[in-house]
Design a protein around this motif. Structure first.
Motif, PDB file in Angstrom:
ATOM      1  N   ALA A 137     -90.014 -28.865 -37.932  1.00  0.00           N
ATOM      2  CA  ALA A 137     -90.262 -28.634 -39.505  1.00  0.00           C
ATOM      3  C   ALA A 137     -91.167 -29.607 -39.958  1.00  0.00           C
ATOM      4  O   ALA A 137     -91.823 -29.514 -40.880  1.00  0.00           O
ATOM      5  CB  ALA A 137     -88.767 -28.434 -40.104  1.00  0.00           C
ATOM      6  N   GLY A 162     -93.499 -31.271 -38.733  1.00  0.00           N
ATOM      7  CA  GLY A 162     -94.757 -31.398 -37.873  1.00  0.00           C
ATOM      8  C   GLY A 162     -94.498 -32.208 -36.571  1.00  0.00           C
ATOM      9  O   GLY A 162     -95.736 -32.495 -36.291  1.00  0.00           O
ATOM     10  N   TYR A 195     -92.570 -17.586 -37.146  1.00  0.00           N
ATOM     11  CA  TYR A 195     -93.503 -18.750 -37.642  1.00  0.00           C
ATOM     12  C   TYR A 195     -94.783 -18.194 -38.193  1.00  0.00           C
ATOM     13  O   TYR A 195     -95.090 -18.497 -39.393  1.00  0.00           O
ATOM     14  CB  TYR A 195     -93.969 -19.905 -36.681  1.00  0.00           C
ATOM     15  N   ARG A 252     -95.247 -15.122 -39.067  1.00  0.00           N
ATOM     16  CA  ARG A 252     -94.807 -13.941 -40.161  1.00  0.00           C
ATOM     17  C   ARG A 252     -94.553 -14.885 -41.315  1.00  0.00           C
ATOM     18  O   ARG A 252     -94.719 -14.459 -42.459  1.00  0.00           O
ATOM     19  CB  ARG A 252     -93.539 -13.533 -39.902  1.00  0.00           C
ATOM     20  N   SER A 253     -94.116 -16.173 -41.304  1.00  0.00           N
ATOM     21  CA  SER A 253     -93.889 -16.922 -42.511  1.00  0.00           C
ATOM     22  C   SER A 253     -95.162 -17.297 -43.254  1.00  0.00           C
ATOM     23  O   SER A 253     -95.091 -17.729 -44.541  1.00  0.00           O
ATOM     24  CB  SER A 253     -93.141 -18.191 -42.026  1.00  0.00           C
ATOM     25  N   GLY A 254     -96.449 -17.179 -42.690  1.00  0.00           N
ATOM     26  CA  GLY A 254     -97.617 -17.409 -43.426  1.00  0.00           C
ATOM     27  C   GLY A 254     -98.111 -18.898 -43.296  1.00  0.00           C
ATOM     28  O   GLY A 254     -98.865 -19.094 -44.092  1.00  0.00           O
ATOM     29  N   ARG A 255     -97.513 -19.535 -42.460  1.00  0.00           N
ATOM     30  CA  ARG A 255     -97.863 -20.958 -42.623  1.00  0.00           C
ATOM     31  C   ARG A 255     -98.898 -21.421 -41.763  1.00  0.00           C
ATOM     32  O   ARG A 255     -99.483 -20.766 -40.886  1.00  0.00           O
ATOM     33  CB  ARG A 255     -96.647 -22.025 -42.208  1.00  0.00           C
TER      34      ARG A 255
END
Length: 78
Positions: free
Chosen positions: A4, A6, A73, A75-78
């Motif tokens: 989370a 990075g 990940y 799908r979350s749009g990050r």
């Protein structure tokens, strides 16, 4: 897969599942031995028959979790 914050995870992936398996198997084998007697082959009755299923579950988890993690990940749009 990044954590989370990075930061790449550097710990090996096997100690957690190994500990979880021990938490399940050790009390079960102790209970089985107390019921049937420790003079009987407790490992052959309460451990060895379950190894193939545990291997299959571990292989499926090794295949599914990374794919599901990447999908979530993305799908979350990050």
């Amino acid at each position: 897969m990044p954590c989370a914050a990075g930061i790449e995870a550097r710990s090996p992936p096997w100690p957690g599942p190994l500990l979880a398996g021990a938490i399940i198997y050790v009390p079960g084998l102790l209970w089985l031995g107390s019921v049937i007697g420790f003079d009987k082959p407790v490992l052959q009755y309460g451990f060895i028959p379950f190894i193939p299923g545990d291997i299959i579950k571990a292989l499926l988890a090794a295949l599914v979790f990374p794919v599901a993690g990447k999908w979530l990940y993305a799908r979350s749009g990050r």
